[in-house]
Write a protein that holds these residues in place. Structure first.
Motif, PDB file in Angstrom:
ATOM      1  N   GLU A  63       0.826  -1.201   0.000  1.00  0.00           N
ATOM      2  CA  GLU A  63       0.000   0.000   0.000  1.00  0.00           C
ATOM      3  C   GLU A  63       0.868   1.263   0.000  1.00  0.00           C
ATOM      4  O   GLU A  63       0.589   2.218  -0.736  1.00  0.00           O
ATOM      5  CB  GLU A  63      -0.922   0.005   1.212  1.00  0.00           C
ATOM      6  N   LYS A  64       1.919   1.276   0.795  1.00  0.00           N
ATOM      7  CA  LYS A  64       2.802   2.446   0.864  1.00  0.00           C
ATOM      8  C   LYS A  64       3.518   2.659  -0.461  1.00  0.00           C
ATOM      9  O   LYS A  64       3.665   3.792  -0.925  1.00  0.00           O
ATOM     10  CB  LYS A  64       3.799   2.283   2.005  1.00  0.00           C
ATOM     11  N   ILE A  65       3.951   1.594  -1.096  1.00  0.00           N
ATOM     12  CA  ILE A  65       4.614   1.717  -2.400  1.00  0.00           C
ATOM     13  C   ILE A  65       3.634   2.250  -3.432  1.00  0.00           C
ATOM     14  O   ILE A  65       3.994   3.103  -4.262  1.00  0.00           O
ATOM     15  CB  ILE A  65       5.209   0.364  -2.834  1.00  0.00           C
ATOM     16  N   ASP A  66       2.395   1.788  -3.377  1.00  0.00           N
ATOM     17  CA  ASP A  66       1.375   2.296  -4.302  1.00  0.00           C
ATOM     18  C   ASP A  66       1.145   3.787  -4.090  1.00  0.00           C
ATOM     19  O   ASP A  66       1.011   4.550  -5.064  1.00  0.00           O
ATOM     20  CB  ASP A  66       0.060   1.534  -4.131  1.00  0.00           C
ATOM     21  N   ARG A  67       1.105   4.245  -2.861  1.00  0.00           N
ATOM     22  CA  ARG A  67       0.928   5.676  -2.562  1.00  0.00           C
ATOM     23  C   ARG A  67       2.106   6.484  -3.097  1.00  0.00           C
ATOM     24  O   ARG A  67       1.922   7.561  -3.683  1.00  0.00           O
ATOM     25  CB  ARG A  67       0.781   5.898  -1.061  1.00  0.00           C
ATOM     26  N   TYR A  69       4.099   5.653  -5.516  1.00  0.00           N
ATOM     27  CA  TYR A  69       4.000   5.619  -6.986  1.00  0.00           C
ATOM     28  C   TYR A  69       2.979   6.637  -7.479  1.00  0.00           C
ATOM     29  O   TYR A  69       3.227   7.365  -8.446  1.00  0.00           O
ATOM     30  CB  TYR A  69       3.624   4.200  -7.417  1.00  0.00           C
ATOM     31  N   ASP A  70       1.816   6.698  -6.821  1.00  0.00           N
ATOM     32  CA  ASP A  70       0.787   7.656  -7.199  1.00  0.00           C
ATOM     33  C   ASP A  70       1.296   9.089  -7.030  1.00  0.00           C
ATOM     34  O   ASP A  70       1.045   9.950  -7.891  1.00  0.00           O
ATOM     35  CB  ASP A  70      -0.489   7.461  -6.370  1.00  0.00           C
ATOM     36  N   CYS A  71       2.004   9.388  -5.941  1.00  0.00           N
ATOM     37  CA  CYS A  71       2.541  10.724  -5.718  1.00  0.00           C
ATOM     38  C   CYS A  71       3.556  11.087  -6.791  1.00  0.00           C
ATOM     39  O   CYS A  71       3.578  12.217  -7.287  1.00  0.00           O
ATOM     40  CB  CYS A  71       3.206  10.825  -4.335  1.00  0.00           C
ATOM     41  N   VAL A  72       4.415  10.145  -7.173  1.00  0.00           N
ATOM     42  CA  VAL A  72       5.426  10.406  -8.197  1.00  0.00           C
ATOM     43  C   VAL A  72       4.750  10.693  -9.537  1.00  0.00           C
ATOM     44  O   VAL A  72       5.120  11.626 -10.262  1.00  0.00           O
ATOM     45  CB  VAL A  72       6.401   9.207  -8.312  1.00  0.00           C
ATOM     46  N   ILE A  73       3.715   9.952  -9.875  1.00  0.00           N
ATOM     47  CA  ILE A  73       3.004  10.139 -11.139  1.00  0.00           C
ATOM     48  C   ILE A  73       2.303  11.495 -11.142  1.00  0.00           C
ATOM     49  O   ILE A  73       2.332  12.238 -12.127  1.00  0.00           O
ATOM     50  CB  ILE A  73       2.012   8.982 -11.382  1.00  0.00           C
ATOM     51  N   GLN A  74       1.676  11.889 -10.029  1.00  0.00           N
ATOM     52  CA  GLN A  74       0.956  13.164  -9.959  1.00  0.00           C
ATOM     53  C   GLN A  74       1.923  14.340 -10.044  1.00  0.00           C
ATOM     54  O   GLN A  74       1.609  15.368 -10.638  1.00  0.00           O
ATOM     55  CB  GLN A  74       0.142  13.253  -8.667  1.00  0.00           C
ATOM     56  N   ASN A  75       3.102  14.237  -9.450  1.00  0.00           N
ATOM     57  CA  ASN A  75       4.069  15.325  -9.474  1.00  0.00           C
ATOM     58  C   ASN A  75       4.702  15.486 -10.846  1.00  0.00           C
ATOM     59  O   ASN A  75       5.152  16.573 -11.208  1.00  0.00           O
ATOM     60  CB  ASN A  75       5.139  15.125  -8.418  1.00  0.00           C
ATOM     61  N   ASN A  76       4.775  14.433 -11.626  1.00  0.00           N
ATOM     62  CA  ASN A  76       5.389  14.528 -12.952  1.00  0.00           C
ATOM     63  C   ASN A  76       4.412  15.081 -13.997  1.00  0.00           C
ATOM     64  O   ASN A  76       4.825  15.460 -15.072  1.00  0.00           O
ATOM     65  CB  ASN A  76       5.907  13.147 -13.398  1.00  0.00           C
ATOM     66  N   MET A  77       3.152  15.085 -13.722  1.00  0.00           N
ATOM     67  CA  MET A  77       2.182  15.570 -14.693  1.00  0.00           C
ATOM     68  C   MET A  77       2.009  17.015 -14.579  1.00  0.00           C
ATOM     69  O   MET A  77       2.131  17.965 -14.438  1.00  0.00           O
ATOM     70  CB  MET A  77       0.838  14.875 -14.517  1.00  0.00           C
TER      71      MET A  77
END
Length: 77
Positions: A63-67, A69-77
């Protein structure tokens, strides 16, 4: 009773053979082997409670890795 006395040397020889070949064991030998098996099991295998705890920890890590990953994807967009 006389028949038992007559065949007692043969019975003793058979019992000695069985004990030497370890076909018949004493309760003491059985208890010693039981302790050895228990120690081997404790060294090689994990308890069910430890296994469940480890599975829960893996779930939390996922779950923490998924969070992250989601934060990294949102910051790159």
């Amino acid at each position: 009773m006389e028949q038992i006395i007559q065949y007692s040397p043969i019975l003793i020889a058979v019992m000695i053979f069985l004990i030497q070949q370890r076909i018949v064991v004493t309760p003491e030998q059985l208890e010693k082997k039981h302790r050895e098996i228990i120690e081997d099991v404790e060294e090689r295998f994990v308890t069910i409670n430890s296994h469940k705890d480890l599975k829960e920890q893996f779930g939390e890590i996922k779950e923490k890795i998924d969070r992250i990953y989601d934060c990294v994807i949102q910051n790159n967009m």
